[in-house]
Every structure is written in C-alpha cells, then in structure tokens.
Design a protein around this motif. Structure first.
Motif, mmCIF file in Angstrom:
data_model
loop_
_atom_site.group_PDB
_atom_site.id
_atom_site.type_symbol
_atom_site.label_atom_id
_atom_site.label_comp_id
_atom_site.label_asym_id
_atom_site.label_seq_id
_atom_site.Cartn_x
_atom_site.Cartn_y
_atom_site.Cartn_z
ATOM 1 N N LYS A 126 0.843 -1.199 0.000
ATOM 2 C CA LYS A 126 0.000 0.000 0.000
ATOM 3 C C LYS A 126 0.883 1.255 0.000
ATOM 4 C CE LYS A 126 -4.152 1.865 1.195
ATOM 5 N NZ LYS A 126 -5.111 2.071 0.178
ATOM 6 N N GLU A 127 1.920 1.255 0.831
ATOM 7 C CA GLU A 127 2.820 2.410 0.881
ATOM 8 C C GLU A 127 3.530 2.609 -0.457
ATOM 9 O OE1 GLU A 127 3.587 1.826 5.641
ATOM 10 O OE2 GLU A 127 5.226 1.491 4.247
ATOM 11 N N LYS A 128 3.986 1.529 -1.040
ATOM 12 C CA LYS A 128 4.637 1.630 -2.342
ATOM 13 C C LYS A 128 3.664 2.185 -3.383
ATOM 14 C CE LYS A 128 7.976 -2.119 -2.030
ATOM 15 N NZ LYS A 128 8.280 -3.468 -2.541
ATOM 16 N N PHE A 129 2.431 1.696 -3.370
ATOM 17 C CA PHE A 129 1.419 2.168 -4.306
ATOM 18 C C PHE A 129 1.218 3.670 -4.155
ATOM 19 C CE2 PHE A 129 -3.066 3.066 -5.338
ATOM 20 C CZ PHE A 129 -3.064 2.680 -6.664
ATOM 21 N N ILE A 158 4.139 5.522 -5.578
ATOM 22 C CA ILE A 158 4.170 5.473 -7.047
ATOM 23 C C ILE A 158 3.193 6.484 -7.641
ATOM 24 C CG2 ILE A 158 3.660 4.031 -9.067
ATOM 25 C CD1 ILE A 158 4.681 1.632 -7.346
ATOM 26 N N ILE A 159 1.962 6.551 -7.126
ATOM 27 C CA ILE A 159 0.966 7.446 -7.727
ATOM 28 C C ILE A 159 1.211 8.910 -7.398
ATOM 29 C CG2 ILE A 159 -0.803 5.651 -7.881
ATOM 30 C CD1 ILE A 159 -2.211 7.001 -5.479
ATOM 31 N N LYS A 160 2.112 9.198 -6.455
ATOM 32 C CA LYS A 160 2.427 10.593 -6.116
ATOM 33 C C LYS A 160 3.426 11.219 -7.086
ATOM 34 C CE LYS A 160 1.625 10.328 -1.185
ATOM 35 N NZ LYS A 160 2.249 9.922 0.065
ATOM 36 N N GLY A 161 4.022 10.409 -7.933
ATOM 37 C CA GLY A 161 5.075 10.900 -8.810
ATOM 38 C C GLY A 161 4.585 11.806 -9.924
ATOM 39 N N ASP A 162 5.564 12.427 -10.582
ATOM 40 C CA ASP A 162 5.334 13.313 -11.725
ATOM 41 C C ASP A 162 4.845 12.563 -12.956
ATOM 42 O OD1 ASP A 162 5.806 15.789 -10.890
ATOM 43 O OD2 ASP A 162 7.793 16.010 -11.788
ATOM 44 N N ILE A 165 2.411 1.564 -15.694
ATOM 45 C CA ILE A 165 1.151 0.815 -15.717
ATOM 46 C C ILE A 165 1.189 -0.211 -14.598
ATOM 47 C CG2 ILE A 165 -0.329 -0.733 -17.044
ATOM 48 C CD1 ILE A 165 0.751 0.649 -19.599
ATOM 49 N N LEU A 166 0.194 -0.133 -13.735
ATOM 50 C CA LEU A 166 0.066 -1.084 -12.631
ATOM 51 C C LEU A 166 -1.217 -1.879 -12.815
ATOM 52 C CD1 LEU A 166 0.839 1.217 -9.565
ATOM 53 C CD2 LEU A 166 2.412 -0.301 -10.735
ATOM 54 N N LYS A 167 -1.148 -3.157 -12.502
ATOM 55 C CA LYS A 167 -2.342 -4.006 -12.557
ATOM 56 C C LYS A 167 -2.654 -4.438 -11.129
ATOM 57 C CE LYS A 167 -2.772 -6.923 -16.035
ATOM 58 N NZ LYS A 167 -3.955 -6.391 -16.688
ATOM 59 N N ILE A 168 -3.893 -4.240 -10.712
ATOM 60 C CA ILE A 168 -4.311 -4.615 -9.369
ATOM 61 C C ILE A 168 -5.483 -5.578 -9.461
ATOM 62 C CG2 ILE A 168 -5.266 -3.797 -7.179
ATOM 63 C CD1 ILE A 168 -3.630 -1.291 -7.489
ATOM 64 N N ASP A 169 -5.270 -6.786 -8.970
ATOM 65 C CA ASP A 169 -6.317 -7.817 -8.942
ATOM 66 C C ASP A 169 -7.258 -7.493 -7.783
ATOM 67 O OD1 ASP A 169 -7.836 -10.148 -8.468
ATOM 68 O OD2 ASP A 169 -6.235 -11.430 -9.250
ATOM 69 N N VAL A 170 -8.508 -7.173 -8.107
ATOM 70 C CA VAL A 170 -9.469 -6.745 -7.073
ATOM 71 C C VAL A 170 -9.781 -7.863 -6.080
ATOM 72 C CG1 VAL A 170 -10.486 -4.897 -8.455
ATOM 73 C CG2 VAL A 170 -11.490 -7.191 -8.531
ATOM 74 N N ASP A 171 -9.648 -9.113 -6.511
ATOM 75 C CA ASP A 171 -9.909 -10.230 -5.598
ATOM 76 C C ASP A 171 -8.784 -10.394 -4.575
ATOM 77 O OD1 ASP A 171 -12.375 -10.858 -6.766
ATOM 78 O OD2 ASP A 171 -11.412 -12.095 -8.294
ATOM 79 N N LYS A 172 -7.561 -10.055 -4.971
ATOM 80 C CA LYS A 172 -6.417 -10.166 -4.060
ATOM 81 C C LYS A 172 -6.195 -8.880 -3.268
ATOM 82 C CE LYS A 172 -3.955 -13.565 -6.818
ATOM 83 N NZ LYS A 172 -2.914 -13.775 -7.817
ATOM 84 N N ASN A 173 -6.731 -7.762 -3.754
ATOM 85 C CA ASN A 173 -6.538 -6.457 -3.105
ATOM 86 C C ASN A 173 -7.868 -5.729 -2.926
ATOM 87 O OD1 ASN A 173 -3.432 -6.275 -3.235
ATOM 88 N ND2 ASN A 173 -4.013 -6.801 -5.308
#
Length: 101
Positions: free
Chosen positions: A4-7, A10-14, A49-57
């Motif tokens: 979660k912290e890494k995510f 990552i999304i805070k970047g330029d 590009i990040l892929k997030i599996d909704v069943d796992k997350n």
C-alpha cells in the motif's frame, strides 16, 4: 502494508500512472491486457502501468470505489486525472495520458 505504501508513493510521482483494476475471471479484463501491453511498448517510460487484482486487493479496490472491472484510473502527482470502467482502446489511453502530462 508495504505494498500500500509503495502504491501511494508510485501514484504521487510526476509521471502518469495508469492503474488497471481487474479480475482473473473477467472476460473484458482479458481483452484489456494486450491493449495495455501495446500501450507500454508504445509509450515506454512516459507512463507507469500497474495491474491490481481486485480479488487479491479488495482494500485497494474499495479505497477507489471500484464497482466493476476492468476499471482504469490515471493518477498524476497523487491526483486522479481520469477514470473509466470498461475496456479502453489504445488511442483513447494515449490521448488521456498525453493530456495528463
């Protein structure tokens, strides 16, 4: 918790970050995957590009009110710049990313 912290870092970047919320059982998600692969090879380092599996997350999906899959969300500097539920084609994604830069 570390993921979660890494995510959030990552999304805070330029650089624009396109997040694909998907599920392995979802037919349209399977058709979105090669479009995203093509987008990544076209834009290279211009986008993450990040892929997030909704069943796992499920917490990540809930945090962004993901109701259906696939849901694509574009982040830049920690802000949501664009979101769409359903499959998006490469031309549309390129335009959205270009507009976010």
């Amino acid at each position: 918790m570390e993921t979660k912290e890494k995510f959030s870092d990552i999304i805070k970047g330029d650089k624009p970050v396109l997040v694909d919320f998907f599920a392995t059982w979802c037919g349209p998600c399977k058709s979105q995957a090669p479009i995203l692969d093509n987008l990544k090879s076209t834009l290279q380092d211009e986008v993450t590009i990040l892929k997030i599996d909704v069943d796992k997350n499920p917490k990540a999906a809930a945090a962004y009110q993901v109701q259906g899959v696939p849901t694509l969300i574009l982040f830049k500097n920690g802000q949501i710049k664009w979101r769409q539920s359903g499959v998006a084609n490469i031309a549309q994604l390129q335009q959205v990313i270009k507009n976010a830069r």
